[in-house]
Design an enzyme around this catalytic site. Structure first.
Site, PDB file in Angstrom:
ATOM      1  N   PRO A   2      25.774  24.092 -53.971  1.00  0.00           N
ATOM      2  CA  PRO A   2      26.752  23.826 -52.928  1.00  0.00           C
ATOM      3  C   PRO A   2      27.199  22.361 -52.899  1.00  0.00           C
ATOM      4  CG  PRO A   2      24.591  23.791 -51.987  1.00  0.00           C
ATOM      5  CD  PRO A   2      24.418  24.110 -53.444  1.00  0.00           C
ATOM      6  N   PRO A  37      21.382  26.460 -57.132  1.00  0.00           N
ATOM      7  CA  PRO A  37      20.850  25.689 -58.257  1.00  0.00           C
ATOM      8  C   PRO A  37      20.895  24.185 -57.972  1.00  0.00           C
ATOM      9  CG  PRO A  37      22.580  27.206 -58.972  1.00  0.00           C
ATOM     10  CD  PRO A  37      22.552  27.237 -57.489  1.00  0.00           C
ATOM     11  N   ARG A  42      25.841  18.769 -54.659  1.00  0.00           N
ATOM     12  CA  ARG A  42      26.603  17.530 -54.493  1.00  0.00           C
ATOM     13  C   ARG A  42      26.711  17.226 -53.007  1.00  0.00           C
ATOM     14  NH1 ARG A  42      26.333  18.904 -58.984  1.00  0.00           N
ATOM     15  NH2 ARG A  42      27.864  19.062 -60.618  1.00  0.00           N
ATOM     16  N   ARG A  73      26.396  35.166 -51.457  1.00  0.00           N
ATOM     17  CA  ARG A  73      25.117  35.127 -50.730  1.00  0.00           C
ATOM     18  C   ARG A  73      25.203  36.028 -49.509  1.00  0.00           C
ATOM     19  NH1 ARG A  73      26.527  30.595 -53.723  1.00  0.00           N
ATOM     20  NH2 ARG A  73      24.689  29.794 -54.783  1.00  0.00           N
TER      21      ARG A  73
END
Length: 131
Positions: A2, A37, A42, A73
């Site tokens: 994300p 991941p 960021r 998700r």
């Protein structure tokens, strides 16, 4: 993904410790590395110099964050992660909020992979942690 983007008014920059906030946000997301991941994580902050809050008569301040994630998700995961991130924000700014007028907000933006372009070789560094 994300991406965590935080905007904040410049009238709190000396007290806000935004670098620490971003560190705290990363810790929350890193602990959920099976959902997000690590190599895609960021964060960035944007100091706002031109803004107006409420009626403009006080030195009001605000912090607004956006969490951008790819689609897919579950509703439960999104709710849990956003709740955890907003709790970090509330705790981080609790002292400042007790001293001045301050509005905190956060939103989730979920987007489709179609229309999203990216290239990233950072993920390879974290592959060893996936097994």
């Amino acid at each position: 993904m994300p991406h965590f983007i935080v905007e904040y008014t410049d009238n709190i920059k000396d007290e806000a410790n935004i670098a620490k906030l971003l560190e705290e946000i990363h810790q929350v997301l890193i602990t959920r590395n099976t959902v997000f991941p690590i190599g895609g994580l960021r964060s960035r902050a944007i100091e706002l110099k031109e803004y107006r809050v409420a009626d403009g008569t006080e030195e009001d301040a605000f912090v607004h964050a956006v969490l951008k994630i790819a689609a897919g998700r579950s509703k439960e995961i999104k709710k849990e992660v956003c709740g955890a991130l907003f709790e970090v924000m509330k705790e981080h700014f609790s002292s400042l909020m007790s001293q001045r007028y301050l509005a905190l907000s956060m939103e989730l933006i979920e987007f489709n992979e179609e229309g999203t372009y990216k290239q990233n070789n950072i993920h390879a560094r974290f592959k060893i942690f996936e097994n």
